[in-house]
Motif scaffolding. Structure first.
Motif, PDB file in Angstrom:
ATOM      1  N   LEU A   8       0.978  -1.205  -0.307  1.00  0.00           N
ATOM      2  CA  LEU A   8      -0.227   0.145   0.302  1.00  0.00           C
ATOM      3  C   LEU A   8       0.934   1.457  -0.138  1.00  0.00           C
ATOM      4  O   LEU A   8       0.559   2.181  -0.597  1.00  0.00           O
ATOM      5  CB  LEU A   8      -0.551   0.273   1.719  1.00  0.00           C
ATOM      6  N   ILE A   9       1.850   1.240   0.786  1.00  0.00           N
ATOM      7  CA  ILE A   9       3.252   2.259   0.875  1.00  0.00           C
ATOM      8  C   ILE A   9       3.423   2.495  -0.431  1.00  0.00           C
ATOM      9  O   ILE A   9       4.043   3.571  -0.919  1.00  0.00           O
ATOM     10  CB  ILE A   9       3.886   2.029   1.778  1.00  0.00           C
ATOM     11  N   THR A  11       3.114   1.801  -3.781  1.00  0.00           N
ATOM     12  CA  THR A  11       1.551   2.376  -3.905  1.00  0.00           C
ATOM     13  C   THR A  11       1.550   3.776  -4.225  1.00  0.00           C
ATOM     14  O   THR A  11       1.470   4.179  -4.905  1.00  0.00           O
ATOM     15  CB  THR A  11      -0.237   1.297  -3.883  1.00  0.00           C
ATOM     16  N   GLN A  12       1.263   4.573  -2.795  1.00  0.00           N
ATOM     17  CA  GLN A  12       1.466   5.229  -2.750  1.00  0.00           C
ATOM     18  C   GLN A  12       2.055   6.445  -3.203  1.00  0.00           C
ATOM     19  O   GLN A  12       2.190   7.152  -3.699  1.00  0.00           O
ATOM     20  CB  GLN A  12       0.515   5.984  -1.480  1.00  0.00           C
ATOM     21  N   ASP A  15       2.298   6.007  -6.794  1.00  0.00           N
ATOM     22  CA  ASP A  15       0.642   7.617  -7.177  1.00  0.00           C
ATOM     23  C   ASP A  15       1.626   9.324  -6.546  1.00  0.00           C
ATOM     24  O   ASP A  15       1.251  10.171  -7.287  1.00  0.00           O
ATOM     25  CB  ASP A  15      -0.199   6.975  -6.418  1.00  0.00           C
ATOM     26  N   TRP A  16       1.837   9.098  -5.474  1.00  0.00           N
ATOM     27  CA  TRP A  16       2.032  10.552  -5.456  1.00  0.00           C
ATOM     28  C   TRP A  16       3.162  10.994  -6.143  1.00  0.00           C
ATOM     29  O   TRP A  16       3.637  12.100  -7.021  1.00  0.00           O
ATOM     30  CB  TRP A  16       2.814  10.740  -3.814  1.00  0.00           C
ATOM     31  N   GLU A  28      -2.357  20.329  -3.170  1.00  0.00           N
ATOM     32  CA  GLU A  28      -1.308  18.959  -3.645  1.00  0.00           C
ATOM     33  C   GLU A  28      -0.516  18.569  -2.432  1.00  0.00           C
ATOM     34  O   GLU A  28       0.487  17.682  -2.295  1.00  0.00           O
ATOM     35  CB  GLU A  28      -1.813  18.745  -5.002  1.00  0.00           C
ATOM     36  N   TRP A  35       1.980  14.026   3.704  1.00  0.00           N
ATOM     37  CA  TRP A  35       2.269  12.239   4.300  1.00  0.00           C
ATOM     38  C   TRP A  35       3.746  12.057   4.150  1.00  0.00           C
ATOM     39  O   TRP A  35       3.357  10.531   4.840  1.00  0.00           O
ATOM     40  CB  TRP A  35       1.609  12.248   2.433  1.00  0.00           C
ATOM     41  N   HIS A  42       6.863   5.888   4.582  1.00  0.00           N
ATOM     42  CA  HIS A  42       6.247   6.641   3.425  1.00  0.00           C
ATOM     43  C   HIS A  42       7.193   7.712   3.389  1.00  0.00           C
ATOM     44  O   HIS A  42       8.301   7.587   1.739  1.00  0.00           O
ATOM     45  CB  HIS A  42       5.782   7.948   4.004  1.00  0.00           C
TER      46      HIS A  42
END
Length: 345
Positions: A8-9, A11-12, A15-16, A28, A35, A42
């Motif tokens: 999940l991390i 993927t995030q 995306d960022w 943003e 984040w 992260h």
């Protein structure tokens, strides 16, 4: 931390990173900082994604700022040249193409075996010689032809046009997908109309570009004015620097461009902003003999912002796949497949 949380991390972080490449709004940017500050994991994941992207060695990531910088460089490179012909010669010359009636065949550099005709000769001539003609190019070929009225058309790879000239009108149709730059000889008694997909562009004398992929048609004006009409009733007059993009089933998008950003494909550079992956694949397949395929049809709807040269293709496709959590696989015939990890065609 378990495997699902790590996935999940990552993927995030991916995306960022993609959002950052396209340009963040102030809100943003604040959200990204929050984040990153929320967890050392992260920050580490974001740093790793950025490092991997940098290792790909791209010359340019296409976003608004990158476009502006590239346009400024190209304007400086051709500043002071004598008008549109000088610009055309400038953009053709770096790749060894011929700007005045020549057949610039990129196939030699790409080690392709293709058939082509002599400059200016149509591959097909219909009834009424001199009235209806079809010109087409092979994969990787960029070719300029002079039409009967003195207009010039530069065709990108695997592009075909049908030319019908009559007493009162001059009509050209992009037979299938492709790229074409028109330098139209002025004739007030015979408007010059180009039909591509759902759009038609009409001029008296000007310079403009038409691009057509499977689901998208675009018209961009380099010099003069062009009237664009759509089958659904749309109507717009474009000035130099205006561009219309029409996607199937969606309203037109009107964009601004620097006129010297037009026809980047003449330098074998392809540029996209928020474009369906299926359109990019269709374009690449006009310039790369091995071709690119998608592992599943639904991947074609993914939106991509990117810019690359054909000689950077594998690196560029790797970056596109990475940004969407996909993988790039080389095939035995010299082509590529973009697919989800762990799947087969």
């Amino acid at each position: 931390m378990n495997a699902a949380e790590e996935t999940l991390i990552v993927t995030q972080a991916r995306d960022w990173h993609v959002r950052q490449l396209g340009g963040l709004t102030p809100a943003e940017a604040d959200a990204l900082r929050d984040w990153l500050d929320a967890s050392a994991a992260h920050a580490a994941a974001f740093e790793q994604v950025g490092a991997l992207w940098s290792d790909l060695g791209w010359d340019e990531i296409l976003n608004a700022k990158a476009l502006d910088r590239a346009a400024a460089r190209e304007r400086r490179a051709v500043r002071g040249g004598g008008g549109i012909r000088s610009w055309l010669q400038a953009v053709l010359r770096p790749r060894g193409l011929l700007a005045a009636g020549g057949a610039g065949l990129l196939a030699a550099a790409l080690a392709l075996a293709v058939f082509f005709t002599l400059p200016g000769d149509p591959l097909v001539t219909g009834p009424g010689a001199g009235q209806t003609q079809v010109y087409q190019t092979a994969i990787g070929e960029i070719r300029e032809v002079e039409l009967a009225d003195g207009s010039r058309v530069t065709l990108g790879g695997r592009t075909a046009i049908r030319v019908d000239f009559g007493r009162d009108a001059r009509a050209v149709r992009l037979v299938a997908g492709g790229d074409a730059l028109f330098e139209v000889a002025r004739d007030e008694s015979r408007p010059f109309t180009v039909q591509a997909g759902t759009l038609s562009a009409t001029v008296l004398g000007t310079v403009f570009e038409v691009n057509r992929s499977s689901g998208t048609t675009a018209v961009g004006v380099v010099e003069g004015r062009v009237r664009v009409q759509g089958q659904g009733g749309g109507d717009a007059v474009l000035q130099a620097g205006d561009r219309i993009v029409a996607e199937a089933g969606a309203p037109w998008q009107r964009e601004q461009m620097q006129p010297d950003q037009a026809a980047r494909w003449m330098q074998t550079r392809l540029a996209y902003r928020d474009t369906p992956l299926s359109d990019i694949v269709a374009d690449v397949n006009r310039y790369h003999a091995g071709g690119v395929r998608l592992g599943s049809a639904d991947l074609g709807a993914l939106r991509v912002t990117s810019s690359f040269r054909i000689d950077q293709l594998e690196t560029a496709l790797s970056g596109i796949a990475l940004s969407h959590g996909l993988e790039l696989v080389r095939t035995g015939d010299g082509g590529f497949v973009i697919r989800r990890p762990g799947t087969a065609e």
